[in-house]
Design an enzyme around this catalytic site. Structure first.
Site, PDB file in Angstrom:
ATOM      1  N   LYS A 211      11.042   2.927  -0.380  1.00 24.54           N
ATOM      2  CA  LYS A 211      10.969   4.344  -0.736  1.00 24.54           C
ATOM      3  C   LYS A 211      10.942   4.589  -2.247  1.00 24.54           C
ATOM      4  O   LYS A 211      11.495   3.812  -3.019  1.00 24.54           O
ATOM      5  CB  LYS A 211      12.184   5.076  -0.142  1.00 24.54           C
ATOM      6  CG  LYS A 211      12.223   5.125   1.386  1.00 24.54           C
ATOM      7  CD  LYS A 211      11.050   5.914   1.910  1.00 24.54           C
ATOM      8  CE  LYS A 211      11.164   6.247   3.377  1.00 24.54           C
ATOM      9  NZ  LYS A 211      11.907   7.438   3.680  1.00 24.54           N
TER      10      LYS A 211
ATOM     11  N   CYS B 201      28.342  39.655  17.270  1.00 28.19           N
ATOM     12  CA  CYS B 201      27.580  39.407  16.038  1.00 28.19           C
ATOM     13  C   CYS B 201      26.102  39.307  16.392  1.00 28.19           C
ATOM     14  O   CYS B 201      25.696  38.421  17.137  1.00 28.19           O
ATOM     15  CB  CYS B 201      28.051  38.121  15.367  1.00 28.19           C
ATOM     16  SG  CYS B 201      27.066  37.710  13.914  1.00 28.19           S
TER      17      CYS B 201
ATOM     18  N   GLU C 220       0.860  -1.196   0.000  1.00 29.34           N
ATOM     19  CA  GLU C 220       0.000   0.000   0.000  1.00 29.34           C
ATOM     20  C   GLU C 220       0.884   1.229   0.000  1.00 29.34           C
ATOM     21  O   GLU C 220       2.041   1.170   0.432  1.00 29.34           O
ATOM     22  CB  GLU C 220      -0.883   0.014   1.258  1.00 29.34           C
ATOM     23  CG  GLU C 220      -0.067   0.178   2.523  1.00 29.34           C
ATOM     24  CD  GLU C 220      -0.793  -0.281   3.781  1.00 29.34           C
ATOM     25  OE1 GLU C 220      -1.657   0.467   4.228  1.00 29.34           O
ATOM     26  OE2 GLU C 220      -0.474  -1.376   4.297  1.00 29.34           O
TER      27      GLU C 220
ATOM     28  N   LYS D 158       2.773   4.572   1.059  1.00 33.02           N
ATOM     29  CA  LYS D 158       3.201   5.162   2.322  1.00 33.02           C
ATOM     30  C   LYS D 158       2.858   6.639   2.237  1.00 33.02           C
ATOM     31  O   LYS D 158       3.456   7.395   1.466  1.00 33.02           O
ATOM     32  CB  LYS D 158       4.704   4.963   2.518  1.00 33.02           C
ATOM     33  CG  LYS D 158       5.216   5.537   3.829  1.00 33.02           C
ATOM     34  CD  LYS D 158       6.611   5.022   4.119  1.00 33.02           C
ATOM     35  CE  LYS D 158       7.075   5.381   5.509  1.00 33.02           C
ATOM     36  NZ  LYS D 158       7.238   6.811   5.738  1.00 33.02           N
TER      37      LYS D 158
ATOM     38  N   CYS E 240      31.601  32.553  11.867  1.00 29.99           N
ATOM     39  CA  CYS E 240      31.861  33.959  12.148  1.00 29.99           C
ATOM     40  C   CYS E 240      32.589  33.998  13.484  1.00 29.99           C
ATOM     41  O   CYS E 240      32.170  33.346  14.440  1.00 29.99           O
ATOM     42  CB  CYS E 240      30.526  34.695  12.234  1.00 29.99           C
ATOM     43  SG  CYS E 240      30.577  36.182  13.227  1.00 29.99           S
TER      44      CYS E 240
ATOM     45  N   CYS F 200      27.937  40.779  10.792  1.00 27.36           N
ATOM     46  CA  CYS F 200      28.696  41.696  11.647  1.00 27.36           C
ATOM     47  C   CYS F 200      30.053  42.096  11.058  1.00 27.36           C
ATOM     48  O   CYS F 200      30.741  42.945  11.618  1.00 27.36           O
ATOM     49  CB  CYS F 200      28.900  41.077  13.033  1.00 27.36           C
ATOM     50  SG  CYS F 200      30.083  39.727  13.032  1.00 27.36           S
TER      51      CYS F 200
ATOM     52  N   TYR G  32      -4.697   2.154   8.493  1.00 33.09           N
ATOM     53  CA  TYR G  32      -3.850   1.061   8.003  1.00 33.09           C
ATOM     54  C   TYR G  32      -3.269   0.164   9.103  1.00 33.09           C
ATOM     55  O   TYR G  32      -2.510  -0.756   8.822  1.00 33.09           O
ATOM     56  CB  TYR G  32      -2.709   1.611   7.137  1.00 33.09           C
ATOM     57  CG  TYR G  32      -1.847   2.673   7.797  1.00 33.09           C
ATOM     58  CD1 TYR G  32      -1.069   2.380   8.916  1.00 33.09           C
ATOM     59  CD2 TYR G  32      -1.805   3.971   7.290  1.00 33.09           C
ATOM     60  CE1 TYR G  32      -0.287   3.342   9.522  1.00 33.09           C
ATOM     61  CE2 TYR G  32      -1.016   4.946   7.888  1.00 33.09           C
ATOM     62  CZ  TYR G  32      -0.261   4.624   8.998  1.00 33.09           C
ATOM     63  OH  TYR G  32       0.506   5.579   9.596  1.00 33.09           O
TER      64      TYR G  32
ATOM     65  N   CYS H  30      31.906  37.826   8.040  1.00 28.16           N
ATOM     66  CA  CYS H  30      30.514  37.539   8.370  1.00 28.16           C
ATOM     67  C   CYS H  30      29.598  38.558   7.698  1.00 28.16           C
ATOM     68  O   CYS H  30      29.812  39.761   7.834  1.00 28.16           O
ATOM     69  CB  CYS H  30      30.326  37.582   9.886  1.00 28.16           C
ATOM     70  SG  CYS H  30      28.598  37.483  10.382  1.00 28.16           S
TER      71      CYS H  30
ATOM     72  N   ASP I 106       2.548  10.481   3.157  1.00 25.20           N
ATOM     73  CA  ASP I 106       3.412  11.418   3.854  1.00 25.20           C
ATOM     74  C   ASP I 106       2.558  12.375   4.684  1.00 25.20           C
ATOM     75  O   ASP I 106       2.252  13.481   4.265  1.00 25.20           O
ATOM     76  CB  ASP I 106       4.245  12.181   2.829  1.00 25.20           C
ATOM     77  CG  ASP I 106       5.471  12.791   3.447  1.00 25.20           C
ATOM     78  OD1 ASP I 106       5.743  12.502   4.629  1.00 25.20           O
ATOM     79  OD2 ASP I 106       6.156  13.553   2.751  1.00 25.20           O
TER      80      ASP I 106
END
Ligand code: IVH
Length: 712
Positions: free
Chosen positions: A325, A448, A126, A128, A442, A422, A237, A419, A130
């Site tokens: 899957k 920061c 059956e 699967k 950073c 900052c 199920y 960064c 989501d």
């Protein structure tokens, strides 16, 4: 952390470090997925992390951690709903990724059942779905309780919300067993999802990333009236507790569910072997985009229930079922830009800004790029045509660049040397082995603003201070309004603005729905903050966001140092390289050099010590942990479980032991107090005998734990 190294090449020390990192990483992803409904990585990446954890544990079984992700499913329930302990745990499924995995599964099942070639083995197949699993309990045919899966053992009571879902009957026909628990998946169809997002957008509210998140967000509304406006559906199920099993097969049970008024999936089949299963898999995979709801694979289950019974479970999944899957869905689009986000520890994470494209029915405009090395490895450049994929998840990935389509003038991407928030220089950490780490950070620390804001969010988050009504959005608002800069500012809000609350609240959209007037909501927030002044010390320590200090470690530190003053004094001593403090920590099971170094570095920074002082001055006074548990016979004891437990799962035994104040360790040492040895216990039992430790069998353990819980 680099995961390029093959598990076979890992040294013990590397393996231990990686298991530690994986435990933390997976826990964070679990929280993002289950509690915040906002996953950070794809399902495929998440599965890969879990698989790597299992592979390393298989090679170094004695390094398996107490908090190993392989012992857990999902995350603990969120606050706001009453908790429900499932009479029968709600488990997860093992995965198969190709036909060979499916074949292996069938061979394993046949071998376990000692079926010979002539004996038939029927399996159901059956889709699967989501969505989110839910359990519905009927007593004498009446729906009395509906719950989420939660961590598999304890979920949330969302009965009223589930009553609004189509495909869930409130009453079952006469003649059903006295107790019936039907389980299945709550989901949102693709068209309902698009329509809901259009409504959200029109109302100026944020859109959901995908149907699964929309379903999760809708189901977890504290107000069922809101859930009722969300078009949720349900497929039945599976089942939990049943006072009587009215069928002998999986297919028979599902047919009964349909007869009782539940929606069941129309693509349910009974199959005869691998070829039959794979043909069905190919058929659904070809129709995937037209099913009208998200599926991420097929689920195969042994049809005969007596076989299911004999096969039983392994840690978090049944031996009689597997999820096969589907490959991820892909689409082609253009990379418009690369944004750099700065996290709590300064880590710079690149995010791809994409020209919007529909992948498997979901509009996508961002993708994760992980880190600088990933961009370099895939040679991803702004302006490139890229293939993106999503695998039933939120933030898609860039699979590859269509280099043939690259215009000649596109430049290689250079990762910022400063960064973006900052302007401080960026750097890679040095790992223990002297190599540069993959993550670029950073170096600005608390100068920061991005790091400061992320640290504040972590500080108030659910596993930490858990201040109700103060989430990421509110922290951003408070920051923008200039009201909060440091953690202690949160605890000074009432003193500073109590008489005249600022109107920052009107910027917080989500709150408007839940809370009446502006003033009420501010008072409520201030109350919630005051309530957390005596937060448990382990939560407080966790909230500081010290590197390598996860929830488990924070609890260990809280128990060790007992009070905040103790923790501050210990930290300061450590920063001064005090040998005694260091040795005290080294002697604790579960504390390693990485952690000690991280603590030392944290306390060596004056700015961090100042934060703690300021919090104390602002009236924060964390309470010692484990008070309730210090009385029982098991309080503070270290327990090792080995061999097979027959009446309870290892996970349940562990949770129970911890509730009684014990610590559960993976290996036996002189620090162990009790070893619970079931059949098949080997070296650990032997070692326990050599050390003269208390050894109990399962019965003895159950008796002791029952007696102890009666006393406490
Ligand atoms: S059976 C004990 N069947 O997948 C086995 N699960 O990865 C119970 N799911 O938690 C699961 N569709 O949320 C089963 N047709 C299906 C499913 C399904 C989706 C979900 C479910 C479960 C998860 C396991």
């Amino acid at each position: 952390m680099s995961r390029a190294q093959s598990v076979a090449d890992l040294t013990r020390a590397e393996a231990a470090d990686e298991l530690d990192a994986l435990a933390r990483e997976i826990a964070a992803h679990d929280a993002a997925y289950y509690q915040d409904d906002a996953p950070i990585i794809t399902d495929a990446e998440y599965d890969a992390l879990r698989q790597r954890n299992l592979d390393i544990e298989a090679r170094f079984p004695d390094l398996k951690r107490d908090d190993s992700p392989s012992e857990r499913v999902g995350a603990a329930p969120v606050q706001g709903f009453a908790k429900v302990t499932h009479a029968v745990a709600m488990l997860s499924l093992a995965n198969a990724f190709d036909g060979a995995d499916v074949d292996d599964f069938i061979q394993r099942v046949r071998k376990f059942l000692t079926l010979d070639a002539g004996q038939d083995l029927k399996l159901t197949s059956e889709p699967k779905i989501d969505g989110l699993s839910a359990s519905l309990r009927y007593e004498n045919g009446v729906l009395v309780r509906g719950a989420t899966r939660g961590d598999g053992r304890v979920g949330e009571n969302i009965t009223e919300n589930l009553k609004t879902v189509s495909g869930i009957p409130h009453k079952l026909p006469d003649g059903v067993p006295e107790i019936v628990e039907v389980r299945g998946e709550v989901y949102m169809s693709a068209s309902d999802f698009t329509a809901l997002n259009d409504r959200q957008k029109a109302a100026g509210k944020s859109e959901f990333a995908n149907p699964r998140n929309a379903a999760a967000g809708s189901l977890r509304q504290l107000d069922p009236a809101i859930t009722a406006t969300r078009p949720l559906r349900f497929f039945a199920y599976a089942w939990g507790e049943m006072s009587d099993l009215p069928a002998q097969t999986q297919s028979g049970m599902v047919a009964l569910f349909a007869a009782w008024g539940f929606d069941v999936n129309s693509d349910f089949r009974v199959c005869d072997g691998t070829d039959d299963l794979l043909a069905h898999w190919r058929d659904i995979e070809a129709r995937r985009a037209r099913l009208g709801y998200d599926v991420d694979g097929m689920v195969y289950k042994v049809d005969a229930l007596d076989y299911q019974n004999r096969l039983g479970f392994v840690s978090r999944a049944p031996r009689w079922a597997i999820a096969h899957k589907f490959p991820a869905e892909q689409a082609t689009t253009v990379l418009l830009d690369i944004d750099i986000q700065v996290g709590r520890t300064g880590a710079l994470t690149p995010v791809a800004k994409l020209q919007e494209v529909t992948v498997g029915g979901v509009r996508v405009s961002n993708a994760t790029l992980h880190n600088a090395d990933e961009i370099a490895r895939k040679d991803i450049r702004i302006g490139d045509t890229v293939v993106v994929q999503r695998a039933g998840d939120v933030i898609p990935q860039i699979v590859r660049v269509e280099t043939d389509a690259r215009r000649p003038d596109v430049q290689r991407f250079t990762f910022p040397t400063h960064c973006p928030v900052c302007g401080s220089p960026t750097a890679r950490d040095l790992r223990e082995d002297g190599e540069a780490d993959i993550v670029i950070r950073c170096t600005g620390g608390l100068s920061c603003s991005a790091q400061v804001r992320e640290r504040l969010k972590h500080f108030v988050s659910r596993p930490a201070l858990d201040i109700e009504g103060l989430g990421n959005k509110q922290i951003e608002d408070l920051w923008a309004a200039g009201l909060v800069r440091m953690p202690d500012d949160i605890f000074m809000l009432r003193a500073r603005y109590g008489d005249n609350p600022p109107d920052f609240w009107r910027y917080t959209s989500g709150a408007r729905e839940k809370i009446g007037t502006l003033k009420d909501s501010v008072v409520k927030l201030f109350d919630a903050i005051d309530q957390r002044r005596d937060v448990a010390l382990d939560r407080f320590i966790f909230g500081l966001g010290i590197r390598h200090v996860g929830e488990t470690t924070a609890r260990i530190l809280a128990r060790h140092f007992k009070t905040l003053e103790g923790f501050q004094a210990g930290g300061a001593a450590l920063a001064q390289e005090d040998a005694e403090t260091r040795e005290g920590l080294e002697a604790i099971d579960g504390v390693g050099t990485t952690l000690i170094l991280a603590l030392q570095q944290f306390f060596a920074a004056a700015e961090n010590r100042a934060i703690l002082d300021a919090l104390v001055a602002a009236g924060v006074s964390p309470s010692p942990v484990g008070e309730a548990e210090t009385s029982g016979a098991l309080a503070g004891k270290t327990i090792v479980f080995t061999g097979t437990l027959e009446t309870v799962s290892r996970a349940e035994a562990k949770v129970r032991a911890e509730m009684l104040g014990a610590r559960v360790a993976g290996s036996v040492s002189a620090k162990t107090d009790i070893v619970v040895a079931g059949p098949g216990a080997g070296s650990k039992r032997k070692k326990a005998e050599e050390l003269g430790l208390t050894i109990l069998d399962e019965k003895g353990w159950l008796k002791l734990s029952e007696q102890t819980s009666e006393q406490t």
